[in-house]
Motif scaffolding. Structure first.
Motif, PDB file in Angstrom:
ATOM      1  N   ALA A 377       0.860  -1.295   0.205  1.00  0.00           N
ATOM      2  CA  ALA A 377      -0.009   0.057   0.232  1.00  0.00           C
ATOM      3  C   ALA A 377       0.852   1.299   0.019  1.00  0.00           C
ATOM      4  CB  ALA A 377      -0.944  -0.154   1.135  1.00  0.00           C
ATOM      5  N   ARG A 378       2.193   1.252   0.379  1.00  0.00           N
ATOM      6  CA  ARG A 378       3.093   2.303   0.271  1.00  0.00           C
ATOM      7  C   ARG A 378       4.197   2.198  -0.539  1.00  0.00           C
ATOM      8  NH1 ARG A 378       5.679   1.832   5.498  1.00  0.00           N
ATOM      9  NH2 ARG A 378       6.752   3.515   5.067  1.00  0.00           N
ATOM     10  N   PRO A 379       4.632   3.140  -1.440  1.00  0.00           N
ATOM     11  CA  PRO A 379       5.657   3.113  -2.465  1.00  0.00           C
ATOM     12  C   PRO A 379       7.115   2.950  -1.607  1.00  0.00           C
ATOM     13  CG  PRO A 379       5.144   5.534  -2.009  1.00  0.00           C
ATOM     14  CD  PRO A 379       4.281   4.701  -1.189  1.00  0.00           C
ATOM     15  N   PHE A 380       8.117   2.453  -2.360  1.00  0.00           N
ATOM     16  CA  PHE A 380       9.394   2.063  -1.769  1.00  0.00           C
ATOM     17  C   PHE A 380      10.433   2.636  -2.749  1.00  0.00           C
ATOM     18  CE2 PHE A 380       8.680  -1.359  -4.792  1.00  0.00           C
ATOM     19  CZ  PHE A 380       9.813  -1.596  -5.488  1.00  0.00           C
ATOM     20  N   PHE A 381      11.452   2.871  -2.104  1.00  0.00           N
ATOM     21  CA  PHE A 381      12.693   3.481  -2.700  1.00  0.00           C
ATOM     22  C   PHE A 381      13.802   2.334  -2.148  1.00  0.00           C
ATOM     23  CE2 PHE A 381      16.711   5.501  -2.759  1.00  0.00           C
ATOM     24  CZ  PHE A 381      16.774   6.272  -3.779  1.00  0.00           C
ATOM     25  N   ALA A 382      14.574   1.666  -3.410  1.00  0.00           N
ATOM     26  CA  ALA A 382      15.711   0.701  -2.922  1.00  0.00           C
ATOM     27  C   ALA A 382      16.758   1.249  -3.854  1.00  0.00           C
ATOM     28  CB  ALA A 382      14.970  -0.682  -3.351  1.00  0.00           C
ATOM     29  N   PHE A 383      17.836   1.272  -2.964  1.00  0.00           N
ATOM     30  CA  PHE A 383      19.091   1.625  -3.365  1.00  0.00           C
ATOM     31  C   PHE A 383      20.231   0.389  -3.213  1.00  0.00           C
ATOM     32  CE2 PHE A 383      23.163   2.873  -2.475  1.00  0.00           C
ATOM     33  CZ  PHE A 383      23.855   3.749  -3.574  1.00  0.00           C
ATOM     34  N   MET A 384      20.858   0.208  -4.351  1.00  0.00           N
ATOM     35  CA  MET A 384      21.891  -0.833  -4.319  1.00  0.00           C
ATOM     36  C   MET A 384      23.105  -0.516  -4.743  1.00  0.00           C
ATOM     37  SD  MET A 384      22.993  -3.840  -3.283  1.00  0.00           S
ATOM     38  CE  MET A 384      24.571  -4.646  -3.656  1.00  0.00           C
ATOM     39  N   PHE A 385      24.463  -0.464  -3.986  1.00  0.00           N
ATOM     40  CA  PHE A 385      25.549  -0.275  -4.505  1.00  0.00           C
ATOM     41  C   PHE A 385      26.324  -1.408  -4.764  1.00  0.00           C
ATOM     42  CE2 PHE A 385      30.034   1.241  -4.590  1.00  0.00           C
ATOM     43  CZ  PHE A 385      29.974   2.432  -5.318  1.00  0.00           C
ATOM     44  N   PHE A 386      26.900  -1.656  -6.082  1.00  0.00           N
ATOM     45  CA  PHE A 386      27.542  -3.090  -6.471  1.00  0.00           C
ATOM     46  C   PHE A 386      29.024  -2.801  -6.207  1.00  0.00           C
ATOM     47  CE2 PHE A 386      23.300  -3.287  -8.183  1.00  0.00           C
ATOM     48  CZ  PHE A 386      22.895  -4.612  -7.973  1.00  0.00           C
ATOM     49  N   GLU A 387      29.771  -3.812  -6.014  1.00  0.00           N
ATOM     50  CA  GLU A 387      31.278  -3.762  -5.897  1.00  0.00           C
ATOM     51  C   GLU A 387      31.815  -4.624  -6.907  1.00  0.00           C
ATOM     52  OE1 GLU A 387      33.881  -2.341  -3.193  1.00  0.00           O
ATOM     53  OE2 GLU A 387      32.334  -0.622  -3.966  1.00  0.00           O
ATOM     54  N   SER A 388      31.180  -5.414  -7.676  1.00  0.00           N
ATOM     55  CA  SER A 388      31.954  -6.420  -8.451  1.00  0.00           C
ATOM     56  C   SER A 388      33.113  -5.926  -9.355  1.00  0.00           C
ATOM     57  CB  SER A 388      30.879  -7.262  -9.357  1.00  0.00           C
ATOM     58  OG  SER A 388      30.099  -8.054  -8.340  1.00  0.00           O
ATOM     59  N   PRO A 389      32.773  -4.658  -9.931  1.00  0.00           N
ATOM     60  CA  PRO A 389      33.848  -4.138 -10.781  1.00  0.00           C
ATOM     61  C   PRO A 389      34.934  -3.253 -10.042  1.00  0.00           C
ATOM     62  CG  PRO A 389      31.720  -3.501 -11.581  1.00  0.00           C
ATOM     63  CD  PRO A 389      31.614  -4.076 -10.229  1.00  0.00           C
TER      64      PRO A 389
END
Length: 609
Positions: A377-389
Motif C-alpha cells: 500500500a506504500r511506495p518504496f525506494f531501494a538503493f543498491m551499490f555494487f562492488e563487483s567491478p
C-alpha cells in the motif's frame, strides 16, 4: 650523510628526465635539495637527542640508535609509498589519501589482498634493515673512521652552502618558468611530494616578464549552505516506486551485448543516454552529484553540516519504505553523513569485507526479499551499490568471458606496462558478473508486475581507465574513460529511446523529483536539468577531490578548487583528451567558463563570517 645518500636514491624515482634538458637538470637539482628538506626534521630532532645520549650508558645509546633507525625507516617508507601512489594514480598523498586511511572502511575499499600486504610488509622490513645497516656502517670502524672527515664542521658548512645555492637556483628557474609558461619545468616540479612553488611575480614583472596570472576562488567548502534556495512545493503526482542501482567503476563502453547482455536488453526497453558523464571521477563526488545535483566541491560543506539531499527529504516526507544496500561501507565515503544522513540505520545494510561479488549476490537476495515483504500500500525506494567491478575485479569462475586474465592482482608486484591488458580482462569478467546480478533485479521486477509502477535507474559512480590515457583506475584524471558512465533510465509510460547528447549525474535529481511531484524549477535545488522535460545541456562539470573539469562538445578544461593561478593551473584539451594546438584561444579575456563555475559554486552557499 649515509641516510641522505640513500634518500636521494629513493627520491630519484620522482625525477623527470623527459621534456627538455632544462627540466631534466631541474629535476636532478630538486632531488638533491628536497631530499635534504625531507631529512631536515629528523636531523633537527635526532641530532640533539644523540648528543644528549652518546655520553651515557649503553642503554641510552641503544635507545637513541633505535630511534634514529626507526625515524629514518619511516621517512624512507613514506617516500617510497608516495612514489608508488604517484606512479600508479598520478597524485601524491593528499587529503583524499588521508581520508582513505583514517575513515572506517577506507583501507578495506582498496581490497589489496594478503599477497599485496605481504609484499609491502617485506619492503618496509627491507627499509628498516637498510637503515640499521647504515647506522652500523656510520658508527663502526673501519667504515666510521673513513667517514670521520665528513663530520668536520667545514665539510658540513660547505655542503649546506652548496645545497642552499642549488635551492636558490632551482627557485629562480621555477619562477622564470612560471612567468614564461615553461610547462616541462612546472610538470617536473609537480612530480615531487610537497613541492613549494616560488613564483616571484613582482620580480618577474619588474624585469618586464608579464603573465596572465589572474586569480579566482573556485571553492564551496568554506560556505554555509543555503539549500534549497526556496521551500519545496508539491503538486499531485503518481506514487512511483524507485529502484536505484549503482555500480562501482562502471565505464560507459561496458554496456555491451557481450559483456552485459541483460542490462543491454533492459536498456533497449528504457531511455539509454549515450553521452552521459558522472559528476565526479571518484565515488564520493560521483554519488554526491547523482543525489544532490550539485558539483562535488559542495561535498565538504554538506558533510560538515550533515545535510541530506532534497531527493531523500522528499522520499521521507512521502512515507516511502526505504532499503539501502551497499557491498562496501556507508562510512566510506561518508554517505551516512551526507546522502543518507536522515535514513534510519536499520534501513541501511553494508558489506562485510568479503569479495565484492559475494556481497553483491547476498545484497541482491536481500533487496529482492525486501521487495517481497514490503507493504504494497506504500511506495518504496531501494538503493543498491555494487562492488563487483571494483579493483581487484574479483569474480566467480562462471563469469569468465575474457581470457587470459591476470590470475592474481598484486598491487606491489604488478607491472602495468606488461599486465594492463590482463587486468582489464579481469575487469570485464567482473562486469559480466555484475550483469548477472542486475539481471536478477530486472527479472524480479518484471515477474512481480512492478515495472508498471517503478522507476529504475542503472548507472556507475564513475568510470575506470586502463592506461588508455596514461592512468589506471580512477580519481587521477578527467579522461573520458574515468568520467563517462552508462545511464539507463526506465520510467513507466516513457517510450524507449537512445539519447545522444551530453547528460550528467547532475540531471538525475531534477528528473526524479519532477516525477515525484516537485513543482520547483530545478535551479532551486540543483545545477542540473530534467532529462525528460528540461533543456539540453551544452556542457557539464565533473569534480575531483580538489579540482574539477568543465566539458563541452569539443573541449575540456581542468581547474583546481581553491585559490589558484589560472594561467598555470588550467589544463585544456579536446573533449576526448587530445592535445589542443592553441589552448589559450579557448579562453576569452573575461574567462567566461570560470566565472560561470564561480557563480554555480556560490549559488547554494554563503561565505562564512
Amino acid at each position: 650523510m649515509l641516510t641522505y645518500a640513500a634518500l636521494v636514491i629513493n627520491v630519484s624515482g620522482f625525477v623527470t628526465l623527459t621534456g627538455s634538458a632544462l627540466s631534466a637538470a631541474f629535476s636532478l637539482v630538486v632531488c638533491a635539495t628536497y631530499s635534504a628538506l625531507y631529512l631536515a626534521p629528523l636531523v633537527l630532532v635526532l641530532g640533539p637527542t644523540w648528543l644528549a645520549v652518546r655520553g651515557r650508558g649503553r642503554g641510552a645509546r641503544g635507545a637513541g640508535a633505535a630511534l634514529a633507525i626507526l625515524a629514518g625507516s619511516v621517512l624512507q617508507i613514506l617516500i617510497y609509498a608516495d612514489r608508488f601512489l604517484f606512479r600508479l594514480y598520478g597524485f601524491h598523498a593528499n587529503g583524499f589519501v588521508w581520508n582513505l586511511v583514517t575513515t572506517r572502511g577506507g583501507i578495506e575499499s582498496m581490497d589489496g589482498g594478503a599477497d599485496t600486504i605481504g609484499v609491502f610488509s617485506a619492503i618496509a622490513a627491507a627499509f628498516v634493515a637498510l637503515q640499521a645497516l647504515l647506522w652500523f656502517a656510520a658508527t663502526r670502524e673501519p667504515v666510521g673512521g673513513r667517514l670521520a672527515p665528513l663530520r668536520r664542521l667545514r665539510v658540513a658548512v660547505a655542503a649546506a652552502v652548496v645545497l642552499l645555492l642549488l635551492s636558490a637556483g632551482e627557485r629562480a628557474v621555477y619562477a622564470l618558468s612560471y612567468a614564461v609558461h615553461q610547462n616541462a619545468v612546472l610538470a617536473a616540479a609537480e612530480a615531487f611530494p610537497m613541492y613549494l612553488p616560488t613564483r616571484a611575480r613582482s620580480i618577474t614583472r619588474a624585469w618586464g616578464i608579464r603573465s596572465p596570472t589572474d586569480e579566482f576562488a573556485l571553492d564551496a567548502s568554506r560556505s554555509v549552505i543555503d539549500y534549497p534556495l526556496r521551500p519545496i512545493e508539491r503538486v499531485p503526482h503518481r506514487a512511483f516506486n524507485v529502484v536505484w542501482l549503482v555500480s562501482e567503476s562502471l565505464r560507459a563502453d561496458v554496456l555491451d551485448p557481450e559483456i552485459m547482455p541483460a542490462t543491454t536488453a533492459f536498456a533497449a526497453r528504457s531511455l539509454r543516454f549515450e553521452q552521459h558523464y558522472s559528476g565526479g571521477n571518484n565515488t564520493r563526488m560521483g554519488m554526491f552529484s547523482m543525489f544532490y545535483g550539485l558539483y562535488g566541491g559542495y561535498w565538504f560543506a554538506f558533510q560538515e553540516q550533515e545535510r541530506g539531499p532534497v531527493l531523500m527529504d522528499t522520499l521521507i516526507a512521502d512515507g516511502y519504505q526505504l532499503q539501502m544496500r551497499t557491498s562496501a561501507r556507508f562510512t566510506y565515503p561518508e554517505f551516512n553523513e551526507t546522502i543518507f544522513a536522515r535514513v534510519p540505520r536499520g534501513d541501511m545494510h553494508e558489506g562485510d569485507g568479503r569479495p565484492g561479488w559475494v556481497n553483491d549476490r547476498e545484497n541482491v537476495a536481500g533487496l529482492i526479499d525486501f521487495i517481497d515483504r514490503r507493504d504494497p500500500a506504500r511506495p518504496f525506494f531501494a538503493f543498491m551499490f555494487f562492488e563487483s567491478p571494483h579493483a581487484r575485479y574479483d569474480f566467480p569462475p562462471e563469469s569468465v568471458i575474457r581470457t587470459p586474465y591476470l590470475e592474481r592482482l598484486n598491487y606491489a608486484t604488478m607491472d602495468l606496462a606488461r599486465d594492463i591488458g590482463l587486468i582489464k580482462n579481469r575487469y570485464l569478467n567482473a562486469c559480466h558478473h555484475l550483469d548477472s546480478q542486475l539481471a536478477r533485479v530486472f527479472a524480479h521486477l518484471d515477474e512481480q508486475g512492478l515495472l508498471d509502477s517503478t522507476i529504475v535507474v542503472v548507472t556507475g559512480d564513475h568510470g575506470e581507465e586502463f592506461m588508455e590515457k596514461g592512468r589506471w583506475g580512477h580519481a587521477s584524471a578527467f579522461s573520458e574513460e574515468q568520467t563517462r558512465v552508462p545511464l539507463v533510465l526506465y520510467v513507466p509510460g516513457e517510450p524507449p529511446a537512445r539519447i545522444d547528447r551530453i547528460t550528467s549525474h547532475l540531471d538525475l535529481p531534477a528528473t526524479i523529483l519532477g516525477l515525484l511531484g516537485v513543482a520547483n524549477p530545478p535551479s532551486d535545488y540543483s545545477l542540473g536539468y530534467d532529462l525528460l522535460h528540461g533543456p539540453p545541456r551544452a556542457s557539464t562539470v565533473v569534480s575531483g577531490w580538489d579540482d574539477l573539469a568543465y566539458v563541452d562538445a569539443q573541449h575540456k578544461i581542468v581547474l583546481p578548487l581553491g585559490r589558484f593561478d589560472f594561467a598555470l593551473k588550467r589544463r585544456v584539451t579536446t573533449r576526448d583528451d587530445a592535445a589542443m594546438p592553441a589552448p589559450d584561444a579557448l579562453l576569452t579575456p573575461d574567462h567566461r567558463h570560470v566565472l560561470d563555475l564561480l557563480r554555480d559554486l556560490r549559488r547554494f552557499g554563503r561565505t562564512r563570517g
